[in-house]
Design an enzyme around this catalytic site. Structure first.
Site, mmCIF file in Angstrom:
data_model
loop_
_atom_site.group_PDB
_atom_site.id
_atom_site.type_symbol
_atom_site.label_atom_id
_atom_site.label_comp_id
_atom_site.label_asym_id
_atom_site.label_seq_id
_atom_site.Cartn_x
_atom_site.Cartn_y
_atom_site.Cartn_z
ATOM 1 N N HIS A 1 0.881 -1.176 0.000
ATOM 2 C CA HIS A 1 0.000 0.000 0.000
ATOM 3 C C HIS A 1 0.916 1.222 0.000
ATOM 4 C CE1 HIS A 1 -2.394 -2.960 2.304
ATOM 5 N NE2 HIS A 1 -3.471 -2.322 1.909
ATOM 6 N N ASP B 1 2.378 1.949 3.323
ATOM 7 C CA ASP B 1 3.321 0.975 3.905
ATOM 8 C C ASP B 1 4.765 1.389 3.660
ATOM 9 O OD1 ASP B 1 1.059 -0.598 4.208
ATOM 10 O OD2 ASP B 1 1.479 -1.816 2.435
ATOM 11 N N GLU C 1 -10.803 -6.799 -4.561
ATOM 12 C CA GLU C 1 -10.669 -7.852 -3.545
ATOM 13 C C GLU C 1 -11.922 -7.879 -2.674
ATOM 14 O OE1 GLU C 1 -6.865 -7.821 -1.508
ATOM 15 O OE2 GLU C 1 -7.827 -8.499 0.326
ATOM 16 N N GLU D 1 -9.218 -13.592 -1.504
ATOM 17 C CA GLU D 1 -8.480 -13.843 -0.255
ATOM 18 C C GLU D 1 -9.167 -14.940 0.546
ATOM 19 O OE1 GLU D 1 -6.796 -10.598 1.909
ATOM 20 O OE2 GLU D 1 -7.229 -11.515 3.838
ATOM 21 N N HIS E 1 -11.133 -13.863 3.660
ATOM 22 C CA HIS E 1 -12.343 -13.111 3.309
ATOM 23 C C HIS E 1 -13.452 -14.057 2.878
ATOM 24 C CE1 HIS E 1 -9.762 -9.270 2.399
ATOM 25 N NE2 HIS E 1 -9.628 -9.710 3.627
ATOM 26 N N ASP F 1 -4.926 -13.612 -2.449
ATOM 27 C CA ASP F 1 -4.303 -13.266 -1.174
ATOM 28 C C ASP F 1 -4.306 -14.524 -0.329
ATOM 29 O OD1 ASP F 1 -3.604 -10.723 -1.779
ATOM 30 O OD2 ASP F 1 -4.807 -9.765 -0.223
ATOM 31 N N ASP G 1 -10.914 -11.263 10.771
ATOM 32 C CA ASP G 1 -9.879 -11.551 9.787
ATOM 33 C C ASP G 1 -8.553 -11.790 10.522
ATOM 34 O OD1 ASP G 1 -8.961 -11.726 7.212
ATOM 35 O OD2 ASP G 1 -8.954 -9.569 6.812
ATOM 36 N N ASP H 1 -5.946 -13.460 9.405
ATOM 37 C CA ASP H 1 -4.793 -13.375 8.482
ATOM 38 C C ASP H 1 -3.629 -14.271 8.894
ATOM 39 O OD1 ASP H 1 -5.946 -11.598 6.676
ATOM 40 O OD2 ASP H 1 -5.178 -9.819 7.690
ATOM 41 N N ASP I 1 -0.991 -12.397 2.268
ATOM 42 C CA ASP I 1 -1.635 -11.366 3.088
ATOM 43 C C ASP I 1 -1.844 -12.004 4.468
ATOM 44 O OD1 ASP I 1 -2.859 -9.171 4.037
ATOM 45 O OD2 ASP I 1 -4.442 -9.062 2.527
HETATM 46 C C1 XUL Z 1 -7.732 -6.354 4.301
HETATM 47 C C2 XUL Z 1 -6.887 -6.822 3.196
HETATM 48 C C3 XUL Z 1 -5.997 -5.803 2.591
HETATM 49 C C4 XUL Z 1 -5.950 -5.866 1.116
HETATM 50 C C5 XUL Z 1 -5.188 -4.734 0.482
HETATM 51 O O1 XUL Z 1 -8.490 -7.342 4.880
HETATM 52 O O2 XUL Z 1 -6.915 -7.966 2.829
HETATM 53 O O3 XUL Z 1 -4.727 -5.949 3.142
HETATM 54 O O4 XUL Z 1 -5.391 -7.058 0.667
HETATM 55 O O5 XUL Z 1 -5.650 -3.503 0.877
HETATM 56 CO CO CO Z 2 -5.977 -8.967 1.265
#
Ligand code: XUL
Ligand code: CO
Length: 439
Positions: free
Chosen positions: A100, A103, A231, A267, A270, A295, A306, A308, A338
């Site tokens: 991003h 970042d 996404e 993702e 998600h 992702d 989430d 992750d 991610d």
């Molecule tokens: C948020 C997410 C983000 C996107 C990019 O849940 O997955 O990191 O991948 O903005």
């Molecule tokens: Co993501």
């Protein structure tokens, strides 16, 4: 300066190895279905989770102490992160990164200074890219963390916030192009709502489409030829995110005539939040021709947010690679981790263990998926299961030769051909067998 001094390059040592800092399954040059593993998997490092996540949560501050974050000058920190990130990717044999705007460089006092900061760090990134050959998979904009995005970015009720988001996307797209990024991602951030008592969904969706249309036009104007990706995510941070899942994003794109301009970045976590499996989302994107990139992570089925986590579930990675192979493999896309280490995994070496876990699980999933496809295990079963549409009345339905009247006549005359079992447990056993036996 080297930041991971005690850790060398992570090499493939095979499944018998007991070395925790080695790949057991990811063998980059090993050919699977005519292509080296590294070209199938196209692994990417997420800048945010790997180099800006410090382990904070709702109940406590960061736990990670990173040597590259020591300076009081935020620009120095940003530069050292670049060096640490490229050292990490080189050692991990990760060929791509994703980022991003926020970042990579610190916020300035205004948009102009922020953009200048970004430009300075981009120069450092370019040097490291030239030195290592590591490439950019995608860039994106963070239009959700700053307080100005409290009501959304493209869907904010405040037009000046819409304008600011557009300006930020413009810059992030330029930077992605400058870094040779092959995709640009839109994740909805705060594009959603908390209550319909204060929300005009109609105008918010129209505005969001306007923002995306402007992005398409601008990409064309500056000659950014990378793939634009959306996404999906159903909730978090807002209660109801507009880009809920693959199906709702596709419906949105079709309504606004944008379906040829975007593909999806699916993702895993998600999908879980949307009450779908990872495979479902990939499959839905694939059969609709919009599977762009992935992702890679995994959620916790007992938690509703989430998390992750790094992907370690072999079933999920096998079925994900199965869908990706069926889609013909990635073109511009790849597997972006991610994923973030747990708060308690605060040592630098944990970053290596985490990526090794994720890369090995996907590598092994790839090999199992390739064998399943080569043997056409499920494909043959499905072909037979739907064979009634290849002849007789089924073919007439498919060819559009019959309507209700002809079908009524058919039903009156012929009744029902007996149904056959769906054989789910039998198929699940075969899947297990391939997972257990693949070398
Ligand atoms: C948020 C997410 C983000 C996107 C990019 O849940 O997955 O990191 O991948 O903005
Ligand atoms: Co993501």
């Amino acid at each position: 300066m080297a930041y991971f001094k005690d850790i060398g390059k992570i090499n493939y040592e095979g499944p018998e190895s007991k070395n925790p800092l080695a790949f057991k399954y990811y063998n980059p040059d090993e050919v699977v279905m005519g292509k080296p593993m590294k070209d199938h998997l196209r692994f990417a490092m997420s800048w945010w989770h790997t180099f800006t996540y410090m382990g904070s949560d709702q109940f406590g501050v960061g736990t990670m102490v990173r040597d590259w974050d020591k300076s009081d000058d935020p620009m120095e920190v940003a530069k050292e992160r670049v060096h640490a990130a490229f050292e990490f990717m080189e050692k991990m044999q990760i060929p791509f990164f994703c980022f991003h705007d926020v970042d990579i460089a610190p916020k300035g006092k205004d948009l102009k200074e922020t953009n200048e900061n970004i430009d300075k760090i981009v120069e450092v990134i370019k040097e490291e890219m030239a030195r290592t050959g590591i490439k950019c998979l995608w860039g994106t904009t963070n239009a959700f963390s700053d307080p100005k995005f409290v009501h959304g970015a493209g869907t904010s009720n405040n037009a000046s916030v819409f304008a600011y988001a557009a300006a930020q996307i413009k810059k992030a797209m330029e930077v992605t192009k400058e870094l040779g990024g092959v995709n640009y991602v839109f994740w909805g951030g705060r594009e959603g709502y908390e209550t319909l008592l204060n929300t005009d969904m109609g105008i918010e969706l129209d505005n969001f489409a306007r923002l995306l249309r402007m992005a398409v036009d601008y990409a064309e104007e500056i000659g950014f030829t990378g793939q634009l990706l959306i996404e999906p995510k159903p909730k978090e941070p807002t209660k109801h995110q507009y880009d809920t899942d693959a199906a709702s994003v596709l419906a949105f794109l079709r309504k606004y005539g944008l379906e040829d301009k975007f593909k999806l970045n699916i993702e895993a976590n998600h999908a879980t939040l949307a009450m779908h499996t990872f495979q479902h989302e990939l499959h839905y994107a694939r059969v609709n021709g919009v599977l762009g990139s992935v992702d890679a992570n995994q959620g916790d089925y007992l938690l509703g947010w989430d998390t992750d986590q790094f992907p370690t579930n072999i079933y999920d990675t096998t079925l994900a690679m199965y869908e990706i192979l069926l889609a013909g493999g990635f073109t511009t896309g790849g597997l972006n981790f991610d994923s973030k280490v747990r708060r308690a995994s605060f040592e630098d070496v944990d970053l290596f263990y985490a990526y090794i876990a994720g890369m090995d699980t996907f590598a092994r999933g790839l090999k199992v998926a390739a064998r399943l496809l080569e043997d056409k295990v499920f494909e043959d079963f499905k072909e037979d299961r739907y064979s009634s549409y290849t002849h007789g009345i089924g073919k007439d339905i498919v060819d559009g030769k019959v309507g209700f009247k002809e079908l009524e006549a058919y039903a009156l005359e012929n009744g029902i051909t007996p149904n056959k079992s769906g054989r789910q447990e039998y198929l699940e056993t075969i899947l297990n067998q391939y997972i257990f036996e693949t070398k």
